[in-house]
Design a protein around this motif. Structure first.
Motif, short mmCIF file in Angstrom:
data_model
loop_
_atom_site.label_atom_id
_atom_site.label_comp_id
_atom_site.label_asym_id
_atom_site.label_seq_id
_atom_site.Cartn_x
_atom_site.Cartn_y
_atom_site.Cartn_z
N PHE A 12 0.83 -1.21 0.00
CA PHE A 12 0.00 0.00 0.00
C PHE A 12 0.86 1.26 0.00
N ALA A 13 1.99 1.22 0.70
CA ALA A 13 2.89 2.38 0.75
C ALA A 13 3.54 2.65 -0.61
N LEU A 14 3.78 1.59 -1.38
CA LEU A 14 4.44 1.75 -2.68
C LEU A 14 3.54 2.38 -3.74
N VAL A 15 2.24 2.17 -3.64
CA VAL A 15 1.32 2.65 -4.69
C VAL A 15 1.39 4.17 -4.86
N PRO A 16 1.24 4.99 -3.79
CA PRO A 16 1.33 6.44 -4.00
C PRO A 16 2.73 6.89 -4.43
N THR A 164 14.34 6.63 -3.45
CA THR A 164 15.05 6.21 -2.23
C THR A 164 14.08 5.50 -1.29
N LEU A 165 12.89 6.08 -1.10
CA LEU A 165 11.88 5.44 -0.24
C LEU A 165 11.45 4.09 -0.82
N GLU A 166 11.26 4.04 -2.14
CA GLU A 166 10.88 2.78 -2.79
C GLU A 166 11.97 1.72 -2.59
N PHE A 167 13.21 2.13 -2.71
CA PHE A 167 14.33 1.20 -2.52
C PHE A 167 14.32 0.64 -1.11
N LEU A 168 14.12 1.50 -0.11
CA LEU A 168 14.13 1.05 1.28
C LEU A 168 12.99 0.07 1.55
N ILE A 169 11.80 0.39 1.04
CA ILE A 169 10.63 -0.48 1.25
C ILE A 169 10.85 -1.84 0.60
N CYS A 170 11.33 -1.83 -0.65
CA CYS A 170 11.55 -3.10 -1.36
C CYS A 170 12.67 -3.91 -0.72
N THR A 171 13.69 -3.23 -0.21
CA THR A 171 14.80 -3.93 0.45
C THR A 171 14.32 -4.59 1.74
N VAL A 172 13.47 -3.90 2.49
CA VAL A 172 12.90 -4.49 3.72
C VAL A 172 12.16 -5.77 3.40
N GLN A 173 11.32 -5.73 2.34
CA GLN A 173 10.55 -6.92 1.98
C GLN A 173 11.45 -8.02 1.40
#
Length: 196
Positions: A12-16, A164-173
């Motif tokens: 959900f965070a990645l969509v916006p 950068t935010l997208e990278f961090l979120i995808c790296t966490v997952q």
């Protein structure tokens, strides 16, 4: 189950973020709201790399949809571990897309805008690197489109921040999926040995 809920939240965070990346990239095609620059190809070469549309946008949306559908996947295959392992490839796609967006946006920011100067259409800042970002008095060298430097700097910085935010979120997952892939089978084996 907790890890699946977290993956869903990350989706959900990645969509916006992806949507904003696409919009920022599209706006780079229309500096000062002018559509004629696309027809005459008077745009920076990096705009045509579609870093926000493809890398930070569509690749991230595919990743987000995958994260959002993990709970359904878990119901189908019967285990959380199976679903979490299945999130590794989409997470890798997301990491690759965000890195691509970040690198191309950074290169575009370093080169500066393509604009009309006293010497015609060119990229007046490409040989001085990031120095032009702090020399606001040189921005007037770009005569057309109006405020092109501010336009480019703002939109490219937005894309850098979003990627950068997208990278961090995808790296966490990605890390979470790898941990589930490696550790869960070991835990199940130990439990089986203890019970046996």
């Amino acid at each position: 189950m907790c890890s699946l809920r977290r993956a869903r939240s990350l989706g959900f965070a990645l969509v916006p973020l992806a949507t904003c990346c696409i919009v920022a990239n599209l706006l780079l095609f229309f500096p000062d709201g002018r559509a004629d620059l696309v027809k005459t190809n008077n745009l920076s070469k990096y705009v045509w790399f579609f870093m926000g549309i493809g890398g930070g946008g569509l690749a991230i949306l595919v990743t987000a949809v995958s994260f959002l559908s993990l709970e359904q996947c878990a119901k189908t295959c019967g285990t959380d571990t199976c679903a979490m392992c299945g999130s590794v490839l989409p997470a890798l796609l997301g990491v690759a897309g965000s890195v691509y967006c970040f690198i191309i946006s950074g290169l575009a920011l370093l080169e500066g805008p393509y604009c009309f100067t006293s010497s015609g259409w060119r990229s007046p800042f490409e040989n001085i690197g990031p120095k032009y970002l702090f020399s606001w008095d040189t921005w007037s060298e770009c005569r057309q489109p109006v405020h092109i430097v501010e336009w480019n700097v703002t939109l490219l910085c937005i894309q850098l921040g979003l990627s950068t935010l997208e990278f961090l979120i995808c790296t966490v997952q990605l890390l979470s999926g790898l941990v589930h892939a490696v550790c869960r089978p070991c835990c199940y084996t130990q439990e089986y040995r203890l019970n046996g």
